[in-house]
Design a protein around this motif. Structure first.
Motif, PDB file in Angstrom:
ATOM      1  N   ALA A 124      91.015  33.104  38.366  1.00 49.20           N
ATOM      2  CA  ALA A 124      90.888  31.658  38.556  1.00 49.20           C
ATOM      3  C   ALA A 124      90.339  31.369  39.947  1.00 49.20           C
ATOM      4  O   ALA A 124      90.822  31.910  40.942  1.00 49.20           O
ATOM      5  N   ALA A 125      89.325  30.522  40.027  1.00 54.39           N
ATOM      6  CA  ALA A 125      88.686  30.200  41.301  1.00 54.39           C
ATOM      7  C   ALA A 125      89.668  29.598  42.300  1.00 54.39           C
ATOM      8  O   ALA A 125      89.539  29.803  43.500  1.00 54.39           O
ATOM      9  N   GLN A 126      90.663  28.876  41.796  1.00 52.61           N
ATOM     10  CA  GLN A 126      91.618  28.224  42.709  1.00 52.61           C
ATOM     11  C   GLN A 126      92.436  29.233  43.502  1.00 52.61           C
ATOM     12  O   GLN A 126      93.024  28.896  44.513  1.00 52.61           O
ATOM     13  N   TYR A 127      92.482  30.486  43.037  1.00 55.46           N
ATOM     14  CA  TYR A 127      93.237  31.514  43.743  1.00 55.46           C
ATOM     15  C   TYR A 127      92.334  32.505  44.481  1.00 55.46           C
ATOM     16  O   TYR A 127      92.808  33.517  44.977  1.00 55.46           O
ATOM     17  N   CYS A 128      91.039  32.226  44.507  1.00 55.85           N
ATOM     18  CA  CYS A 128      90.074  33.111  45.174  1.00 55.85           C
ATOM     19  C   CYS A 128      89.480  32.398  46.376  1.00 55.85           C
ATOM     20  O   CYS A 128      89.205  31.205  46.329  1.00 55.85           O
ATOM     21  N   ASP A 129      89.269  33.140  47.418  1.00 63.16           N
ATOM     22  CA  ASP A 129      88.631  32.594  48.612  1.00 63.16           C
ATOM     23  C   ASP A 129      87.200  33.129  48.651  1.00 63.16           C
ATOM     24  O   ASP A 129      86.904  34.103  49.338  1.00 63.16           O
ATOM     25  N   MET A 130      86.333  32.494  47.862  1.00 63.10           N
ATOM     26  CA  MET A 130      84.944  32.945  47.777  1.00 63.10           C
ATOM     27  C   MET A 130      84.033  31.894  48.385  1.00 63.10           C
ATOM     28  O   MET A 130      84.136  30.717  48.054  1.00 63.10           O
ATOM     29  N   GLU A 131      83.153  32.345  49.220  1.00 70.19           N
ATOM     30  CA  GLU A 131      82.120  31.475  49.759  1.00 70.19           C
ATOM     31  C   GLU A 131      80.812  31.829  49.066  1.00 70.19           C
ATOM     32  O   GLU A 131      80.587  32.983  48.712  1.00 70.19           O
ATOM     33  N   VAL A 132      79.965  30.840  48.875  1.00 68.60           N
ATOM     34  CA  VAL A 132      78.663  31.104  48.276  1.00 68.60           C
ATOM     35  C   VAL A 132      77.882  31.987  49.241  1.00 68.60           C
ATOM     36  O   VAL A 132      77.708  31.637  50.409  1.00 68.60           O
ATOM     37  N   PRO A 133      77.441  33.172  48.765  1.00 69.62           N
ATOM     38  CA  PRO A 133      76.704  34.067  49.665  1.00 69.62           C
ATOM     39  C   PRO A 133      75.381  33.455  50.100  1.00 69.62           C
ATOM     40  O   PRO A 133      74.811  32.615  49.397  1.00 69.62           O
ATOM     41  N   LEU A 134      74.894  33.881  51.239  1.00 65.97           N
ATOM     42  CA  LEU A 134      73.606  33.415  51.725  1.00 65.97           C
ATOM     43  C   LEU A 134      72.491  34.019  50.881  1.00 65.97           C
ATOM     44  O   LEU A 134      72.667  35.068  50.255  1.00 65.97           O
ATOM     45  N   ASP A 135      71.354  33.381  50.876  1.00 65.76           N
ATOM     46  CA  ASP A 135      70.186  33.829  50.104  1.00 65.76           C
ATOM     47  C   ASP A 135      69.477  34.953  50.868  1.00 65.76           C
ATOM     48  O   ASP A 135      68.376  34.790  51.372  1.00 65.76           O
ATOM     49  N   LEU A 136      70.148  36.104  50.955  1.00 67.62           N
ATOM     50  CA  LEU A 136      69.605  37.265  51.656  1.00 67.62           C
ATOM     51  C   LEU A 136      69.547  38.454  50.709  1.00 67.62           C
ATOM     52  O   LEU A 136      70.403  38.599  49.838  1.00 67.62           O
ATOM     53  N   SER A 137      68.549  39.306  50.890  1.00 64.93           N
ATOM     54  CA  SER A 137      68.462  40.528  50.091  1.00 64.93           C
ATOM     55  C   SER A 137      69.382  41.582  50.702  1.00 64.93           C
ATOM     56  O   SER A 137      69.841  41.450  51.841  1.00 64.93           O
ATOM     57  N   THR A 167      68.525  44.468  51.682  1.00 66.20           N
ATOM     58  CA  THR A 167      67.804  45.035  52.830  1.00 66.20           C
ATOM     59  C   THR A 167      68.033  44.199  54.083  1.00 66.20           C
ATOM     60  O   THR A 167      68.229  44.739  55.166  1.00 66.20           O
ATOM     61  N   GLU A 168      68.038  42.897  53.918  1.00 65.17           N
ATOM     62  CA  GLU A 168      68.263  42.005  55.062  1.00 65.17           C
ATOM     63  C   GLU A 168      69.715  42.034  55.518  1.00 65.17           C
ATOM     64  O   GLU A 168      69.997  41.913  56.707  1.00 65.17           O
ATOM     65  N   ILE A 169      70.628  42.197  54.596  1.00 70.54           N
ATOM     66  CA  ILE A 169      72.052  42.216  54.954  1.00 70.54           C
ATOM     67  C   ILE A 169      72.418  43.480  55.717  1.00 70.54           C
ATOM     68  O   ILE A 169      73.110  43.435  56.729  1.00 70.54           O
ATOM     69  N   ILE A 170      71.966  44.630  55.227  1.00 73.52           N
ATOM     70  CA  ILE A 170      72.362  45.902  55.843  1.00 73.52           C
ATOM     71  C   ILE A 170      71.327  46.434  56.831  1.00 73.52           C
ATOM     72  O   ILE A 170      71.523  47.495  57.403  1.00 73.52           O
ATOM     73  N   GLY A 171      70.262  45.679  57.052  1.00 76.81           N
ATOM     74  CA  GLY A 171      69.215  46.119  57.972  1.00 76.81           C
ATOM     75  C   GLY A 171      69.652  46.041  59.426  1.00 76.81           C
ATOM     76  O   GLY A 171      70.781  45.670  59.750  1.00 76.81           O
ATOM     77  N   ALA A 172      68.729  46.401  60.280  1.00 77.84           N
ATOM     78  CA  ALA A 172      68.978  46.338  61.722  1.00 77.84           C
ATOM     79  C   ALA A 172      69.289  44.895  62.122  1.00 77.84           C
ATOM     80  O   ALA A 172      68.872  43.954  61.436  1.00 77.84           O
ATOM     81  N   PRO A 173      70.038  44.723  63.201  1.00 83.50           N
ATOM     82  CA  PRO A 173      70.403  43.359  63.622  1.00 83.50           C
ATOM     83  C   PRO A 173      69.211  42.415  63.770  1.00 83.50           C
ATOM     84  O   PRO A 173      69.304  41.237  63.420  1.00 83.50           O
ATOM     85  N   GLU A 174      68.086  42.921  64.263  1.00 85.18           N
ATOM     86  CA  GLU A 174      66.922  42.038  64.430  1.00 85.18           C
ATOM     87  C   GLU A 174      66.323  41.628  63.085  1.00 85.18           C
ATOM     88  O   GLU A 174      65.821  40.508  62.940  1.00 85.18           O
ATOM     89  N   VAL A 175      66.406  42.505  62.072  1.00 83.02           N
ATOM     90  CA  VAL A 175      65.938  42.157  60.723  1.00 83.02           C
ATOM     91  C   VAL A 175      66.837  41.077  60.139  1.00 83.02           C
ATOM     92  O   VAL A 175      66.361  40.087  59.572  1.00 83.02           O
ATOM     93  N   LEU A 234      68.012  35.331  58.817  1.00 81.36           N
ATOM     94  CA  LEU A 234      68.880  34.160  58.952  1.00 81.36           C
ATOM     95  C   LEU A 234      68.111  32.949  59.471  1.00 81.36           C
ATOM     96  O   LEU A 234      68.423  31.807  59.119  1.00 81.36           O
ATOM     97  N   GLN A 235      67.102  33.179  60.289  1.00 86.07           N
ATOM     98  CA  GLN A 235      66.288  32.087  60.818  1.00 86.07           C
ATOM     99  C   GLN A 235      65.454  31.418  59.730  1.00 86.07           C
ATOM    100  O   GLN A 235      65.000  30.289  59.909  1.00 86.07           O
ATOM    101  N   LYS A 236      65.241  32.119  58.602  1.00 86.86           N
ATOM    102  CA  LYS A 236      64.408  31.590  57.516  1.00 86.86           C
ATOM    103  C   LYS A 236      65.222  30.832  56.467  1.00 86.86           C
ATOM    104  O   LYS A 236      64.696  30.454  55.430  1.00 86.86           O
ATOM    105  N   LEU A 237      66.509  30.617  56.715  1.00 84.54           N
ATOM    106  CA  LEU A 237      67.365  29.898  55.771  1.00 84.54           C
ATOM    107  C   LEU A 237      67.478  28.425  56.161  1.00 84.54           C
ATOM    108  O   LEU A 237      67.463  28.091  57.345  1.00 84.54           O
ATOM    109  N   ASP A 238      67.616  27.576  55.150  1.00 87.21           N
ATOM    110  CA  ASP A 238      67.845  26.158  55.452  1.00 87.21           C
ATOM    111  C   ASP A 238      69.329  25.930  55.730  1.00 87.21           C
ATOM    112  O   ASP A 238      70.127  26.868  55.743  1.00 87.21           O
ATOM    113  N   GLU A 239      69.729  24.680  55.913  1.00 86.16           N
ATOM    114  CA  GLU A 239      71.114  24.365  56.284  1.00 86.16           C
ATOM    115  C   GLU A 239      72.107  24.679  55.162  1.00 86.16           C
ATOM    116  O   GLU A 239      73.307  24.792  55.404  1.00 86.16           O
ATOM    117  N   ASN A 240      71.606  24.851  53.918  1.00 88.20           N
ATOM    118  CA  ASN A 240      72.475  25.189  52.793  1.00 88.20           C
ATOM    119  C   ASN A 240      72.488  26.682  52.460  1.00 88.20           C
ATOM    120  O   ASN A 240      73.108  27.089  51.487  1.00 88.20           O
TER     121      ASN A 240
END
Length: 100
Positions: free
Chosen positions: A22-35, A37-45, A50-56
């Motif tokens: 049940a969602a009411q018992y889960c603490d889930m945030e909507v993940p960012l629109d990242l691949s 490769t972008e998530i586990i890549g080098a910090p600069e990648v 992250l700079q290419k994402l909008d406010e949502n």
């Protein structure tokens, strides 16, 4: 967690049974629109992505080579599906149209 949550809703819909997670018992945030490769890549990648994402959290300029944001869209769709399941599986029909 999003994958388990989504699969749970798919099984509940297929079998016509209440979901186990049940969602009411889960603490889930909507993940960012990242691949991955972008998530586990080098910090600069990651920082450049992250700079290419909008406010949502969506990519501003999506290209055909980008990965589909499955986790992100799945969570949004299956949160709605859980609400529909709650209405459709409820034994109480009084006020159903108001709840919908």
């Amino acid at each position: 967690m999003v994958a388990a949550y989504s699969l749970d809703k798919q099984f509940a819909t297929l079998l016509g049974r209440p979901p186990f997670i049940a969602a009411q018992y889960c603490d889930m945030e909507v993940p960012l629109d990242l691949s991955w490769t972008e998530i586990i890549g080098a910090p600069e990648v990651r920082q450049a992505a992250l700079q290419k994402l909008d406010e949502n959290g969506w990519k501003v300029n999506r290209t055909s080579s980008d990965d589909d944001p499955f986790g992100r869209t799945d969570l949004l769709v299956f949160e709605t599906r859980e609400k529909v399941l709650a209405l459709s599986l409820s034994p109480r029909l009084d006020g159903l149209s108001d709840k919908a």
